[in-house]
Design a protein around this motif. Structure first.
Motif, PDB file in Angstrom:
ATOM      1  N   PHE A 180       0.807  -1.231   0.000  1.00  0.00           N
ATOM      2  CA  PHE A 180       0.000   0.000   0.000  1.00  0.00           C
ATOM      3  C   PHE A 180       0.834   1.272   0.000  1.00  0.00           C
ATOM      4  CE2 PHE A 180      -3.036  -3.010   2.036  1.00  0.00           C
ATOM      5  CZ  PHE A 180      -4.048  -2.910   1.095  1.00  0.00           C
ATOM      6  N   ASN A 181       2.177   1.117  -0.138  1.00  0.00           N
ATOM      7  CA  ASN A 181       3.065   2.280  -0.104  1.00  0.00           C
ATOM      8  C   ASN A 181       2.829   3.126   1.145  1.00  0.00           C
ATOM      9  OD1 ASN A 181       4.176   1.573  -2.586  1.00  0.00           O
ATOM     10  ND2 ASN A 181       2.641   2.737  -3.724  1.00  0.00           N
ATOM     11  N   LEU A 182       2.795   2.460   2.310  1.00  0.00           N
ATOM     12  CA  LEU A 182       2.510   3.172   3.549  1.00  0.00           C
ATOM     13  C   LEU A 182       3.655   4.079   3.979  1.00  0.00           C
ATOM     14  CD1 LEU A 182       0.689   0.431   5.659  1.00  0.00           C
ATOM     15  CD2 LEU A 182      -0.279   2.232   4.250  1.00  0.00           C
ATOM     16  N   GLU A 183       4.871   3.767   3.553  1.00  0.00           N
ATOM     17  CA  GLU A 183       5.992   4.651   3.849  1.00  0.00           C
ATOM     18  C   GLU A 183       6.181   5.547   2.634  1.00  0.00           C
ATOM     19  OE1 GLU A 183      10.726   4.150   4.611  1.00  0.00           O
ATOM     20  OE2 GLU A 183       9.395   2.751   5.633  1.00  0.00           O
ATOM     21  N   SER A 184       6.172   6.842   2.843  1.00  0.00           N
ATOM     22  CA  SER A 184       6.060   7.789   1.731  1.00  0.00           C
ATOM     23  C   SER A 184       7.123   7.600   0.651  1.00  0.00           C
ATOM     24  CB  SER A 184       6.137   9.227   2.263  1.00  0.00           C
ATOM     25  OG  SER A 184       7.361   9.443   2.939  1.00  0.00           O
ATOM     26  N   LYS A 185       8.339   7.225   1.044  1.00  0.00           N
ATOM     27  CA  LYS A 185       9.409   7.086   0.062  1.00  0.00           C
ATOM     28  C   LYS A 185       9.625   5.642  -0.367  1.00  0.00           C
ATOM     29  CE  LYS A 185      11.977  11.175   1.618  1.00  0.00           C
ATOM     30  NZ  LYS A 185      13.295  11.698   2.063  1.00  0.00           N
ATOM     31  N   THR A 186       8.809   4.728   0.132  1.00  0.00           N
ATOM     32  CA  THR A 186       8.955   3.321  -0.238  1.00  0.00           C
ATOM     33  C   THR A 186       7.964   2.985  -1.334  1.00  0.00           C
ATOM     34  OG1 THR A 186       9.681   2.713   1.988  1.00  0.00           O
ATOM     35  CG2 THR A 186       8.863   0.949   0.610  1.00  0.00           C
ATOM     36  N   LYS A 187       8.439   2.982  -2.559  1.00  0.00           N
ATOM     37  CA  LYS A 187       7.591   2.665  -3.698  1.00  0.00           C
ATOM     38  C   LYS A 187       7.829   1.236  -4.176  1.00  0.00           C
ATOM     39  CE  LYS A 187       5.965   6.838  -3.739  1.00  0.00           C
ATOM     40  NZ  LYS A 187       4.590   7.089  -3.271  1.00  0.00           N
ATOM     41  N   GLU A 188       8.960   0.679  -3.819  1.00  0.00           N
ATOM     42  CA  GLU A 188       9.296  -0.647  -4.299  1.00  0.00           C
ATOM     43  C   GLU A 188      10.367  -1.242  -3.403  1.00  0.00           C
ATOM     44  OE1 GLU A 188      11.783   1.990  -7.395  1.00  0.00           O
ATOM     45  OE2 GLU A 188       9.987   0.942  -7.993  1.00  0.00           O
ATOM     46  N   ILE A 189      10.820  -2.430  -3.741  1.00  0.00           N
ATOM     47  CA  ILE A 189      11.801  -3.119  -2.911  1.00  0.00           C
ATOM     48  C   ILE A 189      13.128  -3.271  -3.652  1.00  0.00           C
ATOM     49  CG2 ILE A 189      10.077  -4.369  -1.567  1.00  0.00           C
ATOM     50  CD1 ILE A 189      10.661  -6.792  -3.370  1.00  0.00           C
ATOM     51  N   GLU A 190      13.391  -2.366  -4.588  1.00  0.00           N
ATOM     52  CA  GLU A 190      14.554  -2.524  -5.457  1.00  0.00           C
ATOM     53  C   GLU A 190      15.878  -2.497  -4.697  1.00  0.00           C
ATOM     54  OE1 GLU A 190      15.040   2.138  -6.881  1.00  0.00           O
ATOM     55  OE2 GLU A 190      14.330   0.616  -8.288  1.00  0.00           O
ATOM     56  N   ASN A 191      15.924  -1.925  -3.491  1.00  0.00           N
ATOM     57  CA  ASN A 191      17.171  -1.850  -2.735  1.00  0.00           C
ATOM     58  C   ASN A 191      17.366  -2.999  -1.754  1.00  0.00           C
ATOM     59  OD1 ASN A 191      17.819   0.581  -4.010  1.00  0.00           O
ATOM     60  ND2 ASN A 191      16.804   1.809  -2.435  1.00  0.00           N
ATOM     61  N   ILE A 192      16.434  -3.939  -1.712  1.00  0.00           N
ATOM     62  CA  ILE A 192      16.515  -5.042  -0.763  1.00  0.00           C
ATOM     63  C   ILE A 192      17.233  -6.236  -1.395  1.00  0.00           C
ATOM     64  CG2 ILE A 192      15.180  -6.718   0.582  1.00  0.00           C
ATOM     65  CD1 ILE A 192      12.999  -4.606   0.821  1.00  0.00           C
ATOM     66  N   SER A 193      18.170  -6.819  -0.644  1.00  0.00           N
ATOM     67  CA  SER A 193      18.881  -8.013  -1.110  1.00  0.00           C
ATOM     68  C   SER A 193      18.316  -9.292  -0.501  1.00  0.00           C
ATOM     69  CB  SER A 193      20.371  -7.928  -0.759  1.00  0.00           C
ATOM     70  OG  SER A 193      21.018  -6.892  -1.466  1.00  0.00           O
TER      71      SER A 193
END
Length: 284
Positions: A193-206
């Motif tokens: 739901f994009n609850l964190e304003s700057k979290t649009k995706e998980i592209e930085n997660i390993s």
């Protein structure tokens, strides 16, 4: 059973109901021996521990095994002072993470946050002794009820997919293949739901880590106290994960906001009444 969302919501935030449940499960002096003294012979549970790996892996699609080597020294760490590590530990937001984990990083993390520390010889009523593998975190009655599963996403040296970390065998057992980012995001309301304003995706997660409590053995021994012990054990492991991540100059973020049904479906344990995901962590 038909659920009423409004009624369920009101009860979820009703402190009086919550307080009643706290009283039901607290360790009181009255009838403590009846309700909280551990049950059965401890040696039986040691044997159950040896059967755990097979029972969990049977939930997966295959049994591909990847060794987790303990082959590093202090020189391989960015931080070695316990004071520096404690002071620098942070829960880093997803948008500040950098997707640069390697399999060597993951080996250090798994070995030092959830691996085996040493062997201890235990004696039993039958005058028999047996070596028990002790881990790097405390566990009520040495039950080690918490299973560590992870999803690898762009980890250098490790194919994408879901894995189970078998500490006793020092390896990763593959549970499932790669998923799209959209499928992964659907497991968490923060990304769904994009609850964190700057979290649009998980592209930085390993790496996504899932701490799964197995009550099959611990409940037999501790009854309803097993729930509290499971929470504590998961917390011990999560703290280790954050501290070791800090020591190798990597980022971590513990997260309790996940859809249990979707996560447990991905892990293949949704229909197993004994196994429940309690905690997740993002690494990046």
């Amino acid at each position: 059973m038909i659920h009423n969302p409004i009624k369920d919501h009101l009860e979820f935030f009703d402190f009086e109901l919550f307080y009643e449940r706290l009283l039901e499960d607290e360790s009181r002096s009255q009838a403590w021996r009846l309700h909280h003294l551990r049950q059965e012979d401890f040696s039986k549970h040691i044997m159950h521990r040896k059967k755990l790996t097979k029972s969990f892996v049977e939930k997966g699609a295959n049994e591909t095994e990847i060794p987790v080597k303990y082959s590093f020294t202090e020189d391989d760490f960015f931080e070695t002072s316990i004071l520096d590590i404690l002071h620098k530990r942070r829960s880093i937001p997803l948008y500040e993470m950098s997707n640069n984990w390697t399999y060597q990083d993951l080996e250090k993390l798994l070995s030092l946050s959830a691996g085996i520390s040493h062997q201890k010889q235990e004696s039993h009523k039958e005058n028999k002794s047996e070596d028990t593998a002790l881990r790097v975190y405390p566990s009520g009655g040495l039950m080690y009820s918490v299973n560590l599963c992870l999803y690898s996403r762009n980890v250098s040296g490790l194919p994408d997919g879901m894995y189970y970390y078998d500490a006793n065998q020092s390896n990763l057992k593959k549970l499932g293949g790669a998923r799209t980012d959209a499928e992964l995001e659907e497991m968490f309301p923060m990304t769904d739901f994009n609850l964190e304003s700057k979290t649009k995706e998980i592209e930085n997660i390993s790496v996504m880590m899932f701490l799964v409590v197995d009550f099959e053995r611990s409940f037999q021994k501790y009854g309803r106290l097993a729930y509290r012990l499971g929470l504590l054990e998961a917390g011990h492991i999560a703290q280790n994960i954050q501290l070791i991540s800090t020591a190798i100059n990597r980022n971590s973020h513990p997260y309790c906001g996940f859809y249990a049904d979707r996560v447990e479906e991905e892990l293949g344990i949704r229909k197993d009444k004994y196994k429940h995901c309690f905690y997740t962590l993002f690494l990046g």
